[in-house]
Design a protein around this motif. Structure first.
Motif, PDB file in Angstrom:
ATOM      1  N   ALA A 152       0.843  -1.196   0.000  1.00 22.54           N
ATOM      2  CA  ALA A 152       0.000   0.000   0.000  1.00 22.54           C
ATOM      3  C   ALA A 152       0.875   1.241   0.000  1.00 22.54           C
ATOM      4  N   VAL A 153       0.573   2.160  -0.900  1.00 23.72           N
ATOM      5  CA  VAL A 153       1.216   3.472  -0.903  1.00 23.72           C
ATOM      6  C   VAL A 153       0.257   4.409  -0.177  1.00 23.72           C
ATOM      7  N   CYS A 154       0.608   4.784   1.044  1.00 25.47           N
ATOM      8  CA  CYS A 154      -0.300   5.538   1.912  1.00 25.47           C
ATOM      9  C   CYS A 154       0.050   7.025   1.889  1.00 25.47           C
ATOM     10  N   GLN A 155      -0.941   7.840   1.523  1.00 24.57           N
ATOM     11  CA  GLN A 155      -0.726   9.285   1.457  1.00 24.57           C
ATOM     12  C   GLN A 155      -0.951   9.962   2.799  1.00 24.57           C
ATOM     13  N   THR A 156      -1.733   9.321   3.677  1.00 24.90           N
ATOM     14  CA  THR A 156      -2.093   9.920   4.954  1.00 24.90           C
ATOM     15  C   THR A 156      -1.988   8.888   6.076  1.00 24.90           C
ATOM     16  N   GLU A 157      -2.032   9.379   7.307  1.00 24.40           N
ATOM     17  CA  GLU A 157      -2.005   8.483   8.458  1.00 24.40           C
ATOM     18  C   GLU A 157      -3.237   7.585   8.474  1.00 24.40           C
ATOM     19  N   ALA A 158      -4.379   8.134   8.083  1.00 22.81           N
ATOM     20  CA  ALA A 158      -5.606   7.338   8.072  1.00 22.81           C
ATOM     21  C   ALA A 158      -5.475   6.142   7.130  1.00 22.81           C
ATOM     22  N   GLU A 159      -4.873   6.350   5.961  1.00 24.98           N
ATOM     23  CA  GLU A 159      -4.671   5.252   5.015  1.00 24.98           C
ATOM     24  C   GLU A 159      -3.707   4.222   5.590  1.00 24.98           C
ATOM     25  N   ALA A 160      -2.663   4.691   6.249  1.00 22.86           N
ATOM     26  CA  ALA A 160      -1.682   3.774   6.850  1.00 22.86           C
ATOM     27  C   ALA A 160      -2.333   2.931   7.940  1.00 22.86           C
ATOM     28  N   VAL A 161      -3.124   3.575   8.804  1.00 26.51           N
ATOM     29  CA  VAL A 161      -3.786   2.850   9.882  1.00 26.51           C
ATOM     30  C   VAL A 161      -4.737   1.795   9.314  1.00 26.51           C
ATOM     31  N   ALA A 162      -5.462   2.147   8.262  1.00 31.71           N
ATOM     32  CA  ALA A 162      -6.402   1.194   7.660  1.00 31.71           C
ATOM     33  C   ALA A 162      -5.671  -0.028   7.123  1.00 31.71           C
ATOM     34  N   PHE A 163      -4.539   0.177   6.458  1.00 30.37           N
ATOM     35  CA  PHE A 163      -3.795  -0.957   5.908  1.00 30.37           C
ATOM     36  C   PHE A 163      -3.142  -1.768   7.027  1.00 30.37           C
ATOM     37  N   LEU A 164      -2.631  -1.097   8.028  1.00 25.58           N
ATOM     38  CA  LEU A 164      -2.025  -1.812   9.150  1.00 25.58           C
ATOM     39  C   LEU A 164      -3.058  -2.656   9.890  1.00 25.58           C
ATOM     40  N   ASP A 165      -4.293  -2.175   9.955  1.00 23.20           N
ATOM     41  CA  ASP A 165      -5.366  -2.970  10.559  1.00 23.20           C
ATOM     42  C   ASP A 165      -5.625  -4.231   9.739  1.00 23.20           C
ATOM     43  N   GLU A 166      -5.574  -4.078   8.408  1.00 20.94           N
ATOM     44  CA  GLU A 166      -5.736  -5.257   7.540  1.00 20.94           C
ATOM     45  C   GLU A 166      -4.669  -6.304   7.847  1.00 20.94           C
ATOM     46  N   VAL A 167      -3.434  -5.835   8.013  1.00 20.92           N
ATOM     47  CA  VAL A 167      -2.297  -6.746   8.185  1.00 20.92           C
ATOM     48  C   VAL A 167      -2.238  -7.326   9.595  1.00 20.92           C
ATOM     49  N   PHE A 168      -2.322  -6.465  10.597  1.00 16.77           N
ATOM     50  CA  PHE A 168      -2.076  -6.922  11.964  1.00 16.77           C
ATOM     51  C   PHE A 168      -3.334  -7.288  12.753  1.00 16.77           C
ATOM     52  N   THR A 169      -4.465  -6.687  12.405  1.00 12.69           N
ATOM     53  CA  THR A 169      -5.702  -6.967  13.136  1.00 12.69           C
ATOM     54  C   THR A 169      -6.530  -8.033  12.431  1.00 12.69           C
ATOM     55  N   SER A 170      -6.848  -7.777  11.160  1.00 11.96           N
ATOM     56  CA  SER A 170      -7.658  -8.737  10.400  1.00 11.96           C
ATOM     57  C   SER A 170      -6.843  -9.919   9.895  1.00 11.96           C
ATOM     58  N   ARG A 171      -5.523  -9.721   9.805  1.00  7.44           N
ATOM     59  CA  ARG A 171      -4.625 -10.754   9.269  1.00  7.44           C
ATOM     60  C   ARG A 171      -5.105 -11.217   7.889  1.00  7.44           C
ATOM     61  N   THR A 172      -5.425 -10.228   7.061  1.00  3.86           N
ATOM     62  CA  THR A 172      -5.926 -10.511   5.706  1.00  3.86           C
ATOM     63  C   THR A 172      -4.971 -11.380   4.915  1.00  3.86           C
ATOM     64  N   PHE A 173      -3.672 -11.185   5.105  1.00  2.83           N
ATOM     65  CA  PHE A 173      -2.666 -11.922   4.334  1.00  2.83           C
ATOM     66  C   PHE A 173      -2.005 -13.029   5.151  1.00  2.83           C
ATOM     67  N   GLY A 174      -2.489 -13.267   6.366  1.00  4.23           N
ATOM     68  CA  GLY A 174      -1.883 -14.262   7.231  1.00  4.23           C
ATOM     69  C   GLY A 174      -0.887 -13.633   8.190  1.00  4.23           C
ATOM     70  N   GLU A 175      -0.116 -14.481   8.866  1.00  4.65           N
ATOM     71  CA  GLU A 175       0.882 -13.997   9.809  1.00  4.65           C
ATOM     72  C   GLU A 175       2.081 -13.418   9.067  1.00  4.65           C
ATOM     73  N   GLY A 176       2.598 -12.299   9.562  1.00  5.42           N
ATOM     74  CA  GLY A 176       3.775 -11.713   8.925  1.00  5.42           C
ATOM     75  C   GLY A 176       4.066 -10.327   9.445  1.00  5.42           C
ATOM     76  N   ASP A 177       5.279  -9.859   9.219  1.00  6.47           N
ATOM     77  CA  ASP A 177       5.712  -8.532   9.632  1.00  6.47           C
ATOM     78  C   ASP A 177       5.399  -7.512   8.551  1.00  6.47           C
ATOM     79  N   MET A 178       5.809  -6.272   8.818  1.00  9.01           N
ATOM     80  CA  MET A 178       5.562  -5.174   7.889  1.00  9.01           C
ATOM     81  C   MET A 178       6.864  -4.460   7.571  1.00  9.01           C
ATOM     82  N   ILE A 179       7.082  -4.188   6.279  1.00  2.00           N
ATOM     83  CA  ILE A 179       8.214  -3.355   5.876  1.00  2.00           C
ATOM     84  C   ILE A 179       7.691  -1.941   5.688  1.00  2.00           C
TER      85      ILE A 179
END
Length: 415
Positions: A152-179
């Motif tokens: 995700a290319v995030c232009q704002t903090e709100a966009e970043a938080v939404a994508f981070l929720d996908e990764v760390f909260t919803s685990r949309t892509f499974g277990e994993g870290d973030m670059i």
């Protein structure tokens, strides 16, 4: 010769078509394949990779071609199992395929071998990721396979938080870290190379279009189209990419003891300070493969066999002049979801273009949708405008309920 290709999408349909055209008498198998692929190859049923390798041994398959990336890192790894069975495999071993399977592995590899790439940090939690972001826009990448959607290319903090929720909260892509990565600017280019141990062969460059909507608006997808031509990069640019990126990557694989025989994709940003690596893929890109492979000429089948056996025979293939344009037709709801079962009409009337099936199945009255990206409509021409016109003319003759299609493929970035 007998060849087995792993995968089931448009890329594999294009690979098998290129193999079939270069060696008409070759027996081609596909695992798992698709209903469309079954028209030009024999589908194989196997309960797992061990079962698949046993099938190849029984059938005396001469070459396994890895289309889909997941099999390279699944279980003990497709190429690893083929090596144990004495079957040449065009695709890297599991250890080398971490270049795609783990973005953290790739970033450390790039840094270790002084290959230009964006500055980065690795976060294990949402809190760590937010703390690592110091400016916007910022690029966030899930550390794992995500079918081209884990960035995700995030232009704002709100966009970043939404994508981070996908990764760390919803685990949309499974277990994993973030670059968390610096956001680079400039046009992108896809460079493909055939790599055989310490040798490499740079193929035709391409450019894909990731966003769902025109003018690169909307959600990120696995790719809504692509353009391919040797004119995408002049000799000076290709030499710079070869010297600063391709050559040190191959040397780095050798230095790290990572055996690599297969296609290697370099996603590159042409920044004001020079080309920088965005990502590696350990196979042909999709949908770039659908645009590039119709341009290949020569003995493609034996080219891959020789490479898998340890000799890169560059003179066996070449790429024609001109342009190739691929337009993706996607299903309703894509990329957030996909709708299956919508009947596809107009396939029989396509002229002047190829149609590769990305996500379809045979229904009672013909092909119907069975995935997010449904079809790749591809055409070639002496000029970009000619290839684009033919591809869109063919695409407009195909319809199904909920069809999504960008209108600016091979136009945006050129005008």
């Amino acid at each position: 010769m007998k060849i087995l290709v792993t995968g089931k999408g448009g890329r594999e349909h294009a690979i098998i078509t290129a193999l079939r055209e270069s060696a008409p008498d070759t027996k081609i198998f596909a695992y798992p394949g698709s209903d469309a692929i079954s028209e030009i190859a024999t589908r194989v049923e196997a309960k797992d990779l061990l079962d698949l390798v046993a099938f190849m041994q029984r059938e005396k398959v001469d070459l396994c071609v890895a289309g889909e990336e997941a099999y390279l890192v699944k279980d003990r790894g497709l190429a690893n199992l083929c090596a144990e069975a004495g079957i040449p495999c065009w695709g890297p071993v599991k250890e080398a395929a971490q270049l795609e399977a783990s973005k953290a592995f790739a970033k450390h590899f790039l840094k270790r071998h002084n290959i230009p790439t964006a500055a980065f940090s690795i976060a294990h939690t949402k809190h760590e990721a937010l703390r690592a972001i110091t400016t916007y826009p910022v690029v966030l990448k899930f550390d794992g396979l995500a079918a081209g959607k884990g960035v995700a290319v995030c232009q704002t903090e709100a966009e970043a938080v939404a994508f981070l929720d996908e990764v760390f909260t919803s685990r949309t892509f499974g277990e994993g870290d973030m670059i968390v990565e610096e956001c680079l600017t400039g046009p992108e280019i896809s460079i493909f190379a055939s790599v055989c141990d310490g040798s490499y062969h740079i193929l035709m460059p391409a450019r894909d279009y990731k966003r769902i909507g025109d003018n690169d608006q909307g959600a990120n997808t696995g790719g809504m189209g692509a353009v391919a031509s040797r004119q995408l990069a002049d000799a000076a640019l290709l030499e710079q990419i070869e010297e600063t990126i391709v050559k040190p990557t191959v040397a780095g694989l050798q230095k790290d003891g990572l055996k690599y025989r297969g296609f290697l994709y370099f996603g590159i940003m042409l920044t004001p300070t020079g080309p920088q690596v965005l990502e590696y893929n350990c196979r042909f890109g999709d949908p770039e493969a659908e645009a590039v492979l119709p341009m290949v000429r020569g003995d493609f089948a034996y080219y891959l066999l020789a490479g898998a056996q340890g000799t890169l025979k560059r003179d066996l293939v070449h790429f024609v002049d001109g342009w190739s344009v691929c337009v993706i037709l996607a299903s309703a709801g894509y990329p957030a979801s996909s709708r299956n079962g919508d009947v596809i009409s107009g396939l029989d009337g396509v002229n002047g273009a190829r149609v590769f099936h990305c996500g379809t199945r045979k229904g009672e009255i013909g092909f119907e949708t069975n995935g997010g990206r449904v079809l790749a409509v591809v055409s070639q021409g002496a000029t970009r405008e000619e290839a684009r016109g033919k591809a869109y003319e063919a695409a407009q003759g195909i319809s199904f309920d909920g069809l999504q299609r960008r209108s600016d493929i091979a136009k945006m970035h050129f005008e």
